[in-house]
Design an enzyme around this catalytic site. Structure first.
Site, PDB file in Angstrom:
ATOM      1  N   THR A 186       0.408  -1.321   0.157  1.00  0.00           N
ATOM      2  CA  THR A 186      -0.035   0.032  -0.011  1.00  0.00           C
ATOM      3  C   THR A 186       1.005   0.992   0.373  1.00  0.00           C
ATOM      4  O   THR A 186       2.108   1.127   0.931  1.00  0.00           O
ATOM      5  CB  THR A 186      -0.521   0.115   0.979  1.00  0.00           C
ATOM      6  OG1 THR A 186      -1.780   1.192   1.287  1.00  0.00           O
ATOM      7  CG2 THR A 186       0.013  -0.340   2.386  1.00  0.00           C
ATOM      8  N   GLU A 187       0.518   1.982  -1.062  1.00  0.00           N
ATOM      9  CA  GLU A 187       2.096   3.200  -0.902  1.00  0.00           C
ATOM     10  C   GLU A 187       2.050   4.227   0.302  1.00  0.00           C
ATOM     11  O   GLU A 187       2.706   5.125  -0.328  1.00  0.00           O
ATOM     12  CB  GLU A 187       0.978   4.214  -2.414  1.00  0.00           C
ATOM     13  CG  GLU A 187      -0.061   4.592  -1.870  1.00  0.00           C
ATOM     14  CD  GLU A 187      -0.953   4.987  -3.080  1.00  0.00           C
ATOM     15  OE1 GLU A 187      -1.131   6.830  -3.607  1.00  0.00           O
ATOM     16  OE2 GLU A 187      -1.391   4.748  -4.244  1.00  0.00           O
ATOM     17  N   ASN A 188       0.712   4.303   1.299  1.00  0.00           N
ATOM     18  CA  ASN A 188       0.989   5.126   2.397  1.00  0.00           C
ATOM     19  C   ASN A 188       2.078   4.162   3.472  1.00  0.00           C
ATOM     20  O   ASN A 188       2.478   5.247   4.608  1.00  0.00           O
ATOM     21  CB  ASN A 188      -0.038   5.117   3.390  1.00  0.00           C
ATOM     22  CG  ASN A 188      -0.919   4.060   3.478  1.00  0.00           C
ATOM     23  OD1 ASN A 188      -1.014   3.286   2.760  1.00  0.00           O
ATOM     24  ND2 ASN A 188      -1.919   3.670   4.417  1.00  0.00           N
ATOM     25  N   GLY A 189       2.533   3.324   2.886  1.00  0.00           N
ATOM     26  CA  GLY A 189       4.002   2.506   3.740  1.00  0.00           C
ATOM     27  C   GLY A 189       3.054   1.191   4.100  1.00  0.00           C
ATOM     28  O   GLY A 189       3.855   1.152   5.344  1.00  0.00           O
TER      29      GLY A 189
END
Length: 203
Positions: free
Chosen positions: A39-42
């Protein structure tokens, strides 16, 4: 649609699920499939949507939906996350879209409508960085116009990057001279041919 997409994700693949409908794919993945969700939020090795007592407000996916933390989950800065996306480290990404062209172009961040809020997010990075791009969308807009089109009329997110389109009526392979109909649901090939302006071929 989410269950159908999950069936086609290769064993052991590293996968990003876009905001909206694509996040539902996580709920349909077999625990033994070895799929690692990014997921791109880490977060790497993200789990399915959290329910009940599993919900932790600090543990969410990019769409701010609470998720579970499987063994081996890892966390990192969003800059590192985008480096993974841009560096071709993801095998598959699953995105929503307003339009997909027969040639595999995707438009998913702005319709041009006066009240629309443009929000490309990480979609451009995913579209160009993932080895395969799957799209989940309804086949027709609310006004009945097709969203699988000869050429996109909305601003592009990525060019010639989509390989498969999963819709409520059919699954398509795109990016070649013809659009291949892989599966149909509640309709027929002839009905699809009559309603779409793209050249179709039976898979």
């Amino acid at each position: 649609m989410a269950a159908r997409v999950a069936r086609d994700i290769p064993h052991g693949a590293y996968v990003n699920l876009g905001i909206g409908q694509p996040t539902l794919v996580a709920d349909h993945l077999d625990a033994d499939a070895g799929v690692v969700l990014h997921t791109e939020n880490g977060m790497l090795n993200m789990g399915r949507a959290a329910v009940g007592d599993e919900v932790d407000a600090d543990l969410v996916n990019a769409g701010k939906i609470p998720v579970v933390e499987p063994p081996g989950a890892a966390y990192f800065h969003s800059a590192d996350s985008f480096a993974m996306m841009r560096g071709s480290h993801l095998d598959v990404c699953v995105l929503g879209a307003f339009q997909v062209s027969a040639g595999g172009d995707i438009a998913n961040w702005h319709t041009g409508a006066p009240d629309a809020i443009p929000a490309v997010g990480g979609a451009m990075d995913l579209a160009i960085g993932a080895k395969q791009v799957f799209v989940m969308m309804t086949l027709f807009a609310k006004d009945g116009t097709p969203k699988l089109v000869p050429d996109c009329t909305y601003p592009l997110t990525g060019v010639a990057c989509v390989s498969r389109v999963y819709t409520d009526l059919a699954v398509f392979e795109v990016g070649g001279d013809e659009v291949v109909v892989v599966d149909v649901f509640g309709t027929t090939y002839d009905e699809l041919s009559a309603r779409l302006d793209v050249p179709l071929r039976r898979g």
